[in-house]
Design a protein around this motif. Structure first.
Motif, PDB file in Angstrom:
ATOM      1  N   LEU A  43       0.830  -1.199   0.000  1.00 44.56           N
ATOM      2  CA  LEU A  43       0.000   0.000   0.000  1.00 44.56           C
ATOM      3  C   LEU A  43       0.864   1.248   0.000  1.00 44.56           C
ATOM      4  O   LEU A  43       1.840   1.339   0.745  1.00 44.56           O
ATOM      5  CB  LEU A  43      -0.911   0.014   1.227  1.00 44.56           C
ATOM      6  CG  LEU A  43      -1.849  -1.178   1.395  1.00 44.56           C
ATOM      7  CD1 LEU A  43      -2.748  -0.959   2.610  1.00 44.56           C
ATOM      8  CD2 LEU A  43      -2.673  -1.416   0.151  1.00 44.56           C
ATOM      9  N   LEU A  44       0.486   2.209  -0.815  1.00 43.88           N
ATOM     10  CA  LEU A  44       1.170   3.498  -0.909  1.00 43.88           C
ATOM     11  C   LEU A  44       0.155   4.560  -0.522  1.00 43.88           C
ATOM     12  O   LEU A  44      -0.880   4.709  -1.175  1.00 43.88           O
ATOM     13  CB  LEU A  44       1.680   3.712  -2.332  1.00 43.88           C
ATOM     14  CG  LEU A  44       2.542   2.559  -2.852  1.00 43.88           C
ATOM     15  CD1 LEU A  44       2.646   2.587  -4.355  1.00 43.88           C
ATOM     16  CD2 LEU A  44       3.898   2.594  -2.210  1.00 43.88           C
ATOM     17  N   VAL A  45       0.431   5.289   0.556  1.00 41.32           N
ATOM     18  CA  VAL A  45      -0.547   6.192   1.152  1.00 41.32           C
ATOM     19  C   VAL A  45      -0.127   7.637   0.926  1.00 41.32           C
ATOM     20  O   VAL A  45       1.013   8.012   1.197  1.00 41.32           O
ATOM     21  CB  VAL A  45      -0.699   5.909   2.665  1.00 41.32           C
ATOM     22  CG1 VAL A  45      -1.800   6.758   3.262  1.00 41.32           C
ATOM     23  CG2 VAL A  45      -0.968   4.433   2.914  1.00 41.32           C
ATOM     24  N   PHE A  46      -1.087   8.454   0.456  1.00 42.66           N
ATOM     25  CA  PHE A  46      -0.842   9.855   0.140  1.00 42.66           C
ATOM     26  C   PHE A  46      -1.930  10.710   0.784  1.00 42.66           C
ATOM     27  O   PHE A  46      -3.073  10.277   0.899  1.00 42.66           O
ATOM     28  CB  PHE A  46      -0.900  10.080  -1.378  1.00 42.66           C
ATOM     29  CG  PHE A  46      -0.024   9.152  -2.158  1.00 42.66           C
ATOM     30  CD1 PHE A  46       1.300   9.462  -2.400  1.00 42.66           C
ATOM     31  CD2 PHE A  46      -0.524   7.962  -2.657  1.00 42.66           C
ATOM     32  CE1 PHE A  46       2.110   8.601  -3.125  1.00 42.66           C
ATOM     33  CE2 PHE A  46       0.273   7.094  -3.388  1.00 42.66           C
ATOM     34  CZ  PHE A  46       1.593   7.424  -3.618  1.00 42.66           C
ATOM     35  N   ALA A  47      -1.575  11.939   1.175  1.00 43.22           N
ATOM     36  CA  ALA A  47      -2.559  12.878   1.736  1.00 43.22           C
ATOM     37  C   ALA A  47      -2.412  14.227   1.053  1.00 43.22           C
ATOM     38  O   ALA A  47      -1.350  14.566   0.527  1.00 43.22           O
ATOM     39  CB  ALA A  47      -2.354  13.045   3.238  1.00 43.22           C
ATOM     40  N   ASN A  48      -3.488  15.012   1.092  1.00 38.91           N
ATOM     41  CA  ASN A  48      -3.433  16.362   0.533  1.00 38.91           C
ATOM     42  C   ASN A  48      -2.857  17.336   1.562  1.00 38.91           C
ATOM     43  O   ASN A  48      -2.543  16.969   2.689  1.00 38.91           O
ATOM     44  CB  ASN A  48      -4.824  16.792   0.065  1.00 38.91           C
ATOM     45  CG  ASN A  48      -5.817  16.928   1.197  1.00 38.91           C
ATOM     46  OD1 ASN A  48      -5.631  16.398   2.291  1.00 38.91           O
ATOM     47  ND2 ASN A  48      -6.900  17.633   0.942  1.00 38.91           N
ATOM     48  N   ARG A  49      -2.710  18.571   1.174  1.00 42.14           N
ATOM     49  CA  ARG A  49      -2.091  19.589   2.028  1.00 42.14           C
ATOM     50  C   ARG A  49      -2.903  19.838   3.300  1.00 42.14           C
ATOM     51  O   ARG A  49      -2.354  20.026   4.375  1.00 42.14           O
ATOM     52  CB  ARG A  49      -1.924  20.889   1.252  1.00 42.14           C
ATOM     53  CG  ARG A  49      -1.179  21.961   2.015  1.00 42.14           C
ATOM     54  CD  ARG A  49      -0.884  23.202   1.224  1.00 42.14           C
ATOM     55  NE  ARG A  49      -0.382  23.118  -0.065  1.00 42.14           N
ATOM     56  CZ  ARG A  49       0.796  22.663  -0.573  1.00 42.14           C
ATOM     57  NH1 ARG A  49       1.553  22.256  -0.011  1.00 42.14           N
ATOM     58  NH2 ARG A  49       1.216  22.623  -1.736  1.00 42.14           N
ATOM     59  N   ARG A  50      -4.237  19.842   3.179  1.00 42.60           N
ATOM     60  CA  ARG A  50      -5.091  20.100   4.348  1.00 42.60           C
ATOM     61  C   ARG A  50      -5.232  18.895   5.259  1.00 42.60           C
ATOM     62  O   ARG A  50      -5.805  18.994   6.346  1.00 42.60           O
ATOM     63  CB  ARG A  50      -6.470  20.560   3.889  1.00 42.60           C
ATOM     64  CG  ARG A  50      -6.440  21.931   3.266  1.00 42.60           C
ATOM     65  CD  ARG A  50      -7.827  22.476   3.035  1.00 42.60           C
ATOM     66  NE  ARG A  50      -8.802  21.465   2.695  1.00 42.60           N
ATOM     67  CZ  ARG A  50      -9.642  21.538   1.669  1.00 42.60           C
ATOM     68  NH1 ARG A  50      -9.615  22.570   0.862  1.00 42.60           N
ATOM     69  NH2 ARG A  50     -10.510  20.581   1.452  1.00 42.60           N
ATOM     70  N   ARG A  51      -4.790  17.731   4.801  1.00 43.81           N
ATOM     71  CA  ARG A  51      -4.841  16.482   5.570  1.00 43.81           C
ATOM     72  C   ARG A  51      -6.258  16.028   5.880  1.00 43.81           C
ATOM     73  O   ARG A  51      -6.507  15.379   6.887  1.00 43.81           O
ATOM     74  CB  ARG A  51      -4.058  16.592   6.884  1.00 43.81           C
ATOM     75  CG  ARG A  51      -2.633  17.041   6.726  1.00 43.81           C
ATOM     76  CD  ARG A  51      -1.820  15.971   6.045  1.00 43.81           C
ATOM     77  NE  ARG A  51      -0.403  16.295   6.111  1.00 43.81           N
ATOM     78  CZ  ARG A  51       0.378  16.386   5.057  1.00 43.81           C
ATOM     79  NH1 ARG A  51      -0.102  16.161   3.870  1.00 43.81           N
ATOM     80  NH2 ARG A  51       1.645  16.673   5.180  1.00 43.81           N
ATOM     81  N   ASP A  52      -7.193  16.390   5.009  1.00 42.35           N
ATOM     82  CA  ASP A  52      -8.559  15.912   5.201  1.00 42.35           C
ATOM     83  C   ASP A  52      -8.950  14.858   4.166  1.00 42.35           C
ATOM     84  O   ASP A  52     -10.064  14.356   4.181  1.00 42.35           O
ATOM     85  CB  ASP A  52      -9.557  17.068   5.190  1.00 42.35           C
ATOM     86  CG  ASP A  52      -9.620  17.790   3.854  1.00 42.35           C
ATOM     87  OD1 ASP A  52      -8.719  17.611   3.010  1.00 42.35           O
ATOM     88  OD2 ASP A  52     -10.594  18.566   3.653  1.00 42.35           O
ATOM     89  N   ARG A  53      -8.006  14.512   3.285  1.00 41.68           N
ATOM     90  CA  ARG A  53      -8.239  13.475   2.272  1.00 41.68           C
ATOM     91  C   ARG A  53      -6.995  12.619   2.124  1.00 41.68           C
ATOM     92  O   ARG A  53      -5.880  13.125   2.186  1.00 41.68           O
ATOM     93  CB  ARG A  53      -8.553  14.092   0.915  1.00 41.68           C
ATOM     94  CG  ARG A  53      -9.786  14.914   0.922  1.00 41.68           C
ATOM     95  CD  ARG A  53      -9.934  15.718  -0.330  1.00 41.68           C
ATOM     96  NE  ARG A  53     -10.979  16.702  -0.094  1.00 41.68           N
ATOM     97  CZ  ARG A  53     -11.846  17.087  -0.999  1.00 41.68           C
ATOM     98  NH1 ARG A  53     -11.783  16.607  -2.214  1.00 41.68           N
ATOM     99  NH2 ARG A  53     -12.759  17.972  -0.694  1.00 41.68           N
ATOM    100  N   ILE A  54      -7.220  11.339   1.937  1.00 40.44           N
ATOM    101  CA  ILE A  54      -6.094  10.461   1.643  1.00 40.44           C
ATOM    102  C   ILE A  54      -6.475   9.554   0.478  1.00 40.44           C
ATOM    103  O   ILE A  54      -7.660   9.308   0.217  1.00 40.44           O
ATOM    104  CB  ILE A  54      -5.660   9.598   2.847  1.00 40.44           C
ATOM    105  CG1 ILE A  54      -6.766   8.652   3.273  1.00 40.44           C
ATOM    106  CG2 ILE A  54      -5.191  10.443   4.000  1.00 40.44           C
ATOM    107  CD1 ILE A  54      -6.281   7.588   4.223  1.00 40.44           C
ATOM    108  N   LYS A  55      -5.453   9.088  -0.222  1.00 42.56           N
ATOM    109  CA  LYS A  55      -5.610   8.077  -1.257  1.00 42.56           C
ATOM    110  C   LYS A  55      -4.609   6.974  -0.977  1.00 42.56           C
ATOM    111  O   LYS A  55      -3.477   7.246  -0.572  1.00 42.56           O
ATOM    112  CB  LYS A  55      -5.350   8.643  -2.650  1.00 42.56           C
ATOM    113  CG  LYS A  55      -6.516   9.426  -3.225  1.00 42.56           C
ATOM    114  CD  LYS A  55      -6.287   9.787  -4.678  1.00 42.56           C
ATOM    115  CE  LYS A  55      -7.500  10.469  -5.257  1.00 42.56           C
ATOM    116  NZ  LYS A  55      -7.306  10.815  -6.677  1.00 42.56           N
ATOM    117  N   ILE A  56      -5.041   5.756  -1.204  1.00 45.40           N
ATOM    118  CA  ILE A  56      -4.177   4.590  -1.053  1.00 45.40           C
ATOM    119  C   ILE A  56      -4.140   3.876  -2.404  1.00 45.40           C
ATOM    120  O   ILE A  56      -5.178   3.466  -2.925  1.00 45.40           O
ATOM    121  CB  ILE A  56      -4.692   3.641   0.040  1.00 45.40           C
ATOM    122  CG1 ILE A  56      -4.757   4.381   1.387  1.00 45.40           C
ATOM    123  CG2 ILE A  56      -3.813   2.403   0.134  1.00 45.40           C
ATOM    124  CD1 ILE A  56      -5.386   3.584   2.502  1.00 45.40           C
TER     125      ILE A  56
END
Length: 116
Positions: A43-56
């Motif tokens: 799994l590769l986990v990413f978040a946006n700048r505001r940290r209210d969204r993530i994608k895996i």
């Protein structure tokens, strides 16, 4: 709760990522920023700048799969963006998705085999 095998590896991009990117864009971030092969099955986990969204992002036998979560209120507790080479256990990922602050959590001592 997501049931993940304990042998699964979870790599985290600590720096914010433009989540308008989809499969190929995130795969390139995994190669460049994380130094990981996106077709490894981990799994590769990413978040946006505001940290209210993530994608895996993960490779599922014959193609990429993408999972996303958007919080209606609050933010995810995320590692320092200056950190590099962050790896979580599947349990830590599940805790973070459940709203637990991993920095405040304390791990109890457990036995583990020495790694070669």
């Amino acid at each position: 709760m997501i049931g993940l095998p304990s042998t699964l590896r979870v790599y985290v991009a600590a720096a914010p990522v433009d989540l308008r990117k989809s499969y190929d864009g995130l795969a390139q971030v995994a190669r460049d920023a994380l130094g990981q092969d996106p077709t490894s099955g981990h799994l590769l986990v990413f978040a946006n700048r505001r940290r209210d969204r993530i994608k895996i992002l993960y490779w599922d036998r014959d193609g990429f799969a993408l999972w996303m979560k958007r919080l209606e209120v609050g933010t995810f507790r995320w590692p320092d963006p200056a950190a590099a080479g962050i790896e979580w256990t599947p349990a830590e990922l599940a805790a973070m998705l459940g709203g637990i602050d991993l920095k405040a959590a304390r791990r109890r001592p457990r036995y583990s085999l020495a790694t070669p």
